[in-house]
Design a protein around this motif. Sequence first.
Motif, PDB file in Angstrom:
ATOM      1  N   ASP A 127       0.803  -1.218   0.000  1.00  0.00           N
ATOM      2  CA  ASP A 127       0.000   0.000   0.000  1.00  0.00           C
ATOM      3  C   ASP A 127       0.839   1.272   0.000  1.00  0.00           C
ATOM      4  O   ASP A 127       0.322   2.373  -0.077  1.00  0.00           O
ATOM      5  N   ARG A 128       2.149   1.099   0.089  1.00  0.00           N
ATOM      6  CA  ARG A 128       3.008   2.281   0.148  1.00  0.00           C
ATOM      7  C   ARG A 128       3.480   2.707  -1.231  1.00  0.00           C
ATOM      8  O   ARG A 128       4.038   3.788  -1.384  1.00  0.00           O
ATOM      9  N   LEU A 129       3.306   1.865  -2.203  1.00  0.00           N
ATOM     10  CA  LEU A 129       3.742   2.174  -3.566  1.00  0.00           C
ATOM     11  C   LEU A 129       2.581   1.932  -4.511  1.00  0.00           C
ATOM     12  O   LEU A 129       1.906   0.920  -4.407  1.00  0.00           O
ATOM     13  N   SER A 130       2.359   2.862  -5.406  1.00  0.00           N
ATOM     14  CA  SER A 130       1.238   2.700  -6.328  1.00  0.00           C
ATOM     15  C   SER A 130       1.703   1.920  -7.554  1.00  0.00           C
ATOM     16  O   SER A 130       2.904   1.844  -7.825  1.00  0.00           O
ATOM     17  N   PRO A 131       0.774   1.343  -8.303  1.00  0.00           N
ATOM     18  CA  PRO A 131       1.168   0.669  -9.548  1.00  0.00           C
ATOM     19  C   PRO A 131       1.980   1.597 -10.455  1.00  0.00           C
ATOM     20  O   PRO A 131       2.942   1.161 -11.081  1.00  0.00           O
ATOM     21  N   GLY A 132       1.617   2.880 -10.481  1.00  0.00           N
ATOM     22  CA  GLY A 132       2.369   3.824 -11.318  1.00  0.00           C
ATOM     23  C   GLY A 132       3.821   3.931 -10.876  1.00  0.00           C
ATOM     24  O   GLY A 132       4.744   3.949 -11.693  1.00  0.00           O
ATOM     25  N   ASP A 133       4.026   3.981  -9.557  1.00  0.00           N
ATOM     26  CA  ASP A 133       5.396   4.024  -9.024  1.00  0.00           C
ATOM     27  C   ASP A 133       6.176   2.786  -9.438  1.00  0.00           C
ATOM     28  O   ASP A 133       7.346   2.864  -9.821  1.00  0.00           O
ATOM     29  N   LEU A 134       5.501   1.628  -9.330  1.00  0.00           N
ATOM     30  CA  LEU A 134       6.197   0.377  -9.630  1.00  0.00           C
ATOM     31  C   LEU A 134       6.602   0.319 -11.101  1.00  0.00           C
ATOM     32  O   LEU A 134       7.698  -0.115 -11.435  1.00  0.00           O
ATOM     33  N   VAL A 135       5.712   0.773 -11.961  1.00  0.00           N
ATOM     34  CA  VAL A 135       6.033   0.767 -13.385  1.00  0.00           C
ATOM     35  C   VAL A 135       7.225   1.681 -13.654  1.00  0.00           C
ATOM     36  O   VAL A 135       8.145   1.346 -14.400  1.00  0.00           O
ATOM     37  N   ARG A 136       7.238   2.835 -12.976  1.00  0.00           N
ATOM     38  CA  ARG A 136       8.356   3.758 -13.160  1.00  0.00           C
ATOM     39  C   ARG A 136       9.665   3.142 -12.638  1.00  0.00           C
ATOM     40  O   ARG A 136      10.724   3.271 -13.238  1.00  0.00           O
ATOM     41  N   MET A 137       9.566   2.453 -11.502  1.00  0.00           N
ATOM     42  CA  MET A 137      10.767   1.807 -10.961  1.00  0.00           C
ATOM     43  C   MET A 137      11.276   0.729 -11.926  1.00  0.00           C
ATOM     44  O   MET A 137      12.487   0.598 -12.148  1.00  0.00           O
ATOM     45  N   LEU A 138      10.343  -0.012 -12.499  1.00  0.00           N
ATOM     46  CA  LEU A 138      10.748  -1.060 -13.448  1.00  0.00           C
ATOM     47  C   LEU A 138      11.414  -0.446 -14.673  1.00  0.00           C
ATOM     48  O   LEU A 138      12.384  -0.980 -15.203  1.00  0.00           O
ATOM     49  N   LYS A 139      10.893   0.702 -15.084  1.00  0.00           N
ATOM     50  CA  LYS A 139      11.480   1.392 -16.232  1.00  0.00           C
ATOM     51  C   LYS A 139      12.928   1.799 -15.923  1.00  0.00           C
ATOM     52  O   LYS A 139      13.849   1.554 -16.706  1.00  0.00           O
ATOM     53  N   LEU A 140      13.131   2.411 -14.747  1.00  0.00           N
ATOM     54  CA  LEU A 140      14.489   2.793 -14.345  1.00  0.00           C
ATOM     55  C   LEU A 140      15.398   1.565 -14.274  1.00  0.00           C
ATOM     56  O   LEU A 140      16.571   1.613 -14.642  1.00  0.00           O
ATOM     57  N   LEU A 141      14.824   0.470 -13.800  1.00  0.00           N
ATOM     58  CA  LEU A 141      15.603  -0.765 -13.674  1.00  0.00           C
ATOM     59  C   LEU A 141      16.055  -1.275 -15.042  1.00  0.00           C
ATOM     60  O   LEU A 141      17.227  -1.599 -15.245  1.00  0.00           O
ATOM     61  N   THR A 142      15.124  -1.323 -15.994  1.00  0.00           N
ATOM     62  CA  THR A 142      15.512  -1.814 -17.329  1.00  0.00           C
ATOM     63  C   THR A 142      16.549  -0.889 -17.951  1.00  0.00           C
ATOM     64  O   THR A 142      17.456  -1.356 -18.634  1.00  0.00           O
ATOM     65  N   ASP A 143      16.430   0.420 -17.678  1.00  0.00           N
ATOM     66  CA  ASP A 143      17.438   1.348 -18.205  1.00  0.00           C
ATOM     67  C   ASP A 143      18.833   1.012 -17.680  1.00  0.00           C
ATOM     68  O   ASP A 143      19.824   1.218 -18.367  1.00  0.00           O
ATOM     69  N   SER A 144      18.909   0.533 -16.434  1.00  0.00           N
ATOM     70  CA  SER A 144      20.227   0.278 -15.832  1.00  0.00           C
ATOM     71  C   SER A 144      20.744  -1.127 -16.106  1.00  0.00           C
ATOM     72  O   SER A 144      21.914  -1.404 -15.873  1.00  0.00           O
ATOM     73  N   GLU A 145      19.882  -2.009 -16.568  1.00  0.00           N
ATOM     74  CA  GLU A 145      20.285  -3.417 -16.627  1.00  0.00           C
ATOM     75  C   GLU A 145      21.436  -3.667 -17.596  1.00  0.00           C
ATOM     76  O   GLU A 145      22.372  -4.403 -17.281  1.00  0.00           O
ATOM     77  N   ALA A 146      21.352  -3.047 -18.766  1.00  0.00           N
ATOM     78  CA  ALA A 146      22.442  -3.237 -19.723  1.00  0.00           C
ATOM     79  C   ALA A 146      23.714  -2.617 -19.158  1.00  0.00           C
ATOM     80  O   ALA A 146      24.801  -3.188 -19.268  1.00  0.00           O
ATOM     81  N   ALA A 147      23.567  -1.464 -18.494  1.00  0.00           N
ATOM     82  CA  ALA A 147      24.731  -0.757 -17.971  1.00  0.00           C
ATOM     83  C   ALA A 147      25.473  -1.592 -16.933  1.00  0.00           C
ATOM     84  O   ALA A 147      26.703  -1.610 -16.913  1.00  0.00           O
ATOM     85  N   VAL A 148      24.737  -2.287 -16.086  1.00  0.00           N
ATOM     86  CA  VAL A 148      25.400  -3.008 -15.008  1.00  0.00           C
ATOM     87  C   VAL A 148      26.231  -4.160 -15.558  1.00  0.00           C
ATOM     88  O   VAL A 148      27.257  -4.538 -14.996  1.00  0.00           O
ATOM     89  N   ARG A 149      25.804  -4.736 -16.695  1.00  0.00           N
ATOM     90  CA  ARG A 149      26.577  -5.824 -17.295  1.00  0.00           C
ATOM     91  C   ARG A 149      27.855  -5.304 -17.938  1.00  0.00           C
ATOM     92  O   ARG A 149      28.872  -5.981 -17.973  1.00  0.00           O
ATOM     93  N   ARG A 150      27.774  -4.089 -18.489  1.00  0.00           N
ATOM     94  CA  ARG A 150      28.907  -3.540 -19.221  1.00  0.00           C
ATOM     95  C   ARG A 150      29.889  -2.818 -18.320  1.00  0.00           C
ATOM     96  O   ARG A 150      31.068  -2.763 -18.597  1.00  0.00           O
ATOM     97  N   SER A 151      29.349  -2.230 -17.264  1.00  0.00           N
ATOM     98  CA  SER A 151      30.132  -1.266 -16.512  1.00  0.00           C
ATOM     99  C   SER A 151      31.342  -1.877 -15.826  1.00  0.00           C
ATOM    100  O   SER A 151      31.315  -3.006 -15.364  1.00  0.00           O
ATOM    101  N   ALA A 152      32.417  -1.074 -15.766  1.00  0.00           N
ATOM    102  CA  ALA A 152      33.581  -1.499 -15.000  1.00  0.00           C
ATOM    103  C   ALA A 152      33.288  -1.347 -13.511  1.00  0.00           C
ATOM    104  O   ALA A 152      34.001  -1.875 -12.679  1.00  0.00           O
ATOM    105  N   ASN A 153      32.246  -0.619 -13.186  1.00  0.00           N
ATOM    106  CA  ASN A 153      31.902  -0.404 -11.791  1.00  0.00           C
ATOM    107  C   ASN A 153      30.409  -0.663 -11.566  1.00  0.00           C
ATOM    108  O   ASN A 153      29.625   0.268 -11.395  1.00  0.00           O
TER     109      ASN A 153
END
Length: 557
Positions: A321-347
């Motif tokens: 109840d602390r996070l709305s579906p809209g928040d979760l979708v936005r978090m998932l979007k940020l996550l997918t944006d970072s996923e490729a980066a984390v595999r490539r990144s030296a850090n």
Amino acid sequence: MIALARRYRPKRFADLLVQDHVAAVLRGAVARGRVGHGYLLTGPRGVGKTTAARILAMALNCPNRDPSGDPCGDCENCARIWNGSANLDVVEIDAASNRGVDDARDLRERAMYAASQAGHHKVYIVDEAHMLTREAWNALLKILEEPPPGVVFVFATTEPQKIAATAAPVLSRLQRFDFRRIGPTAIRARLRAVLDAEGIAADDDALTLIARHADGGMRDALSVLDQCLSLGEGAVTAARVREVLGLVADDLFAETLELVAERSPAAVFPLIDRLVDAGADLVEFMGGAGEALRAMLMLQLGTDPEGLTEGLRQALQRYRDRLSPGDLVRMLKLLTDSEAAVRRSANPRLVVETLLLRWAMMDRTVDLEAVLAGGAASPPAPAAPARGSAAPARRAVQSPAPERDTGGGGNRPAVAPPPPAGAPSAAASPSSAPLAELWPDIVAEVRSHSRFLGEALAATSPKSAQDGVLDVVLGEPNPLFAERLQTEARAVEDVIRRLSGQGVRLRVTEGSPEGAPAPRRLTEASLKADRLRGFRAKDPSLDTAADALDLEIVDEV
Ligand SMILES: [Zn+2]
């Protein structure tokens, strides 16, 4: 000990899990003497394609076949085929190896050899058939146009669309069967049955985690279970499964949700510290966090997510109840944006930290009605104000949160604690001894961070480093070890640097023991060489057979 995946591999059509549609047709064809000349078995890995092909070969050559078309599973013919060991009438080819492609080209000639005995069928099983070249397919097409009597081809593939692209005319001559993924519930039930047969207990959560990881493949599920059993005595616990799979403990996901719900960016740093200290794989952590968000979204939208452990289910309930579906979708979007980066990144650590900070500081979905009721330009409010206790919209960034006590509650993270400060190996200054000499210390140090990674490293021997690359060779093929060593190479490299002062990059290979003569021909690299040598040692007639057929026998487990 025989691997579970091998010991519990079905021996009769009747035992093929989930694939009854295929089993019924093949069994009926055998029973009525109407087996075709070419079959294409498609479906994800580990769902029983090769097993079904072997059962078909057994059924065609079993002297004690029952009238329904099932092989006996026990006679010498059945046993040899089932084991993938030498058999004049059943030839397995792994098209994924170079050798396999050449073998397929030679098939045309070879297919002219009659079966070894009257009444037997010659069965060619071609695994990873999508790897065959166009020439190989053309040769096969000629055979299938005028098939020699008693010859049956079974092609297995995970990627039928590739065959359609290179070999459409062949496809039209094959009967195709699509194998289904095996769902988590069926996998859990099968694991439970295997464990009962072995007299071993296991947590429901443990089996849930294995089933989720196996992603539809029974063979993977059983090999993970094998690894869990080899890591310790007694009941299989969720903690042990996490250790084997490098999974992050549920309470770390719960804490992640909490820091987002509480908008407390300062809590990000200690959380990541603990992840890194524990040797957790950050890519795995992101994947798990993504699954947790998706499960929470499903809960909010009224669907019951499958495959949740009890701990994670409770955490999701706590914060839903602390996070709305809209928040979760936005978090998932940020996550997918970072996923490729984390595999490539030296850090990768920085990438994950940034992601969690963005989550914690993310503007929340503004509840329009609340804004209208409360006056115009209110700052972003937490979602679901209906719940009352609206937290302050934004917290000042605090000094680092007090250290969390994770000891209580019997819900310890599965990951090992960081080594005690001043542990002798950690404190030792870099040594100039050759890496091979330091290897036991390196293994011990790695093991103190992550037991499973340590086990994997202990199964290797280091070659001498060249041009900054250190080859470590796994003595025995072990896909789980190889995968873990590859994904966590950096952690091992750090330890090597600390203990030896040498900066090397780790390269993991799976090899046969040194000094053993290389097999004359490889079907799937050296992975299978040992086993093959074993077969030959046990059965000298196999050498003659292999010479006569000019090929190696593939043992697929
Ligand atoms: Zn039999």
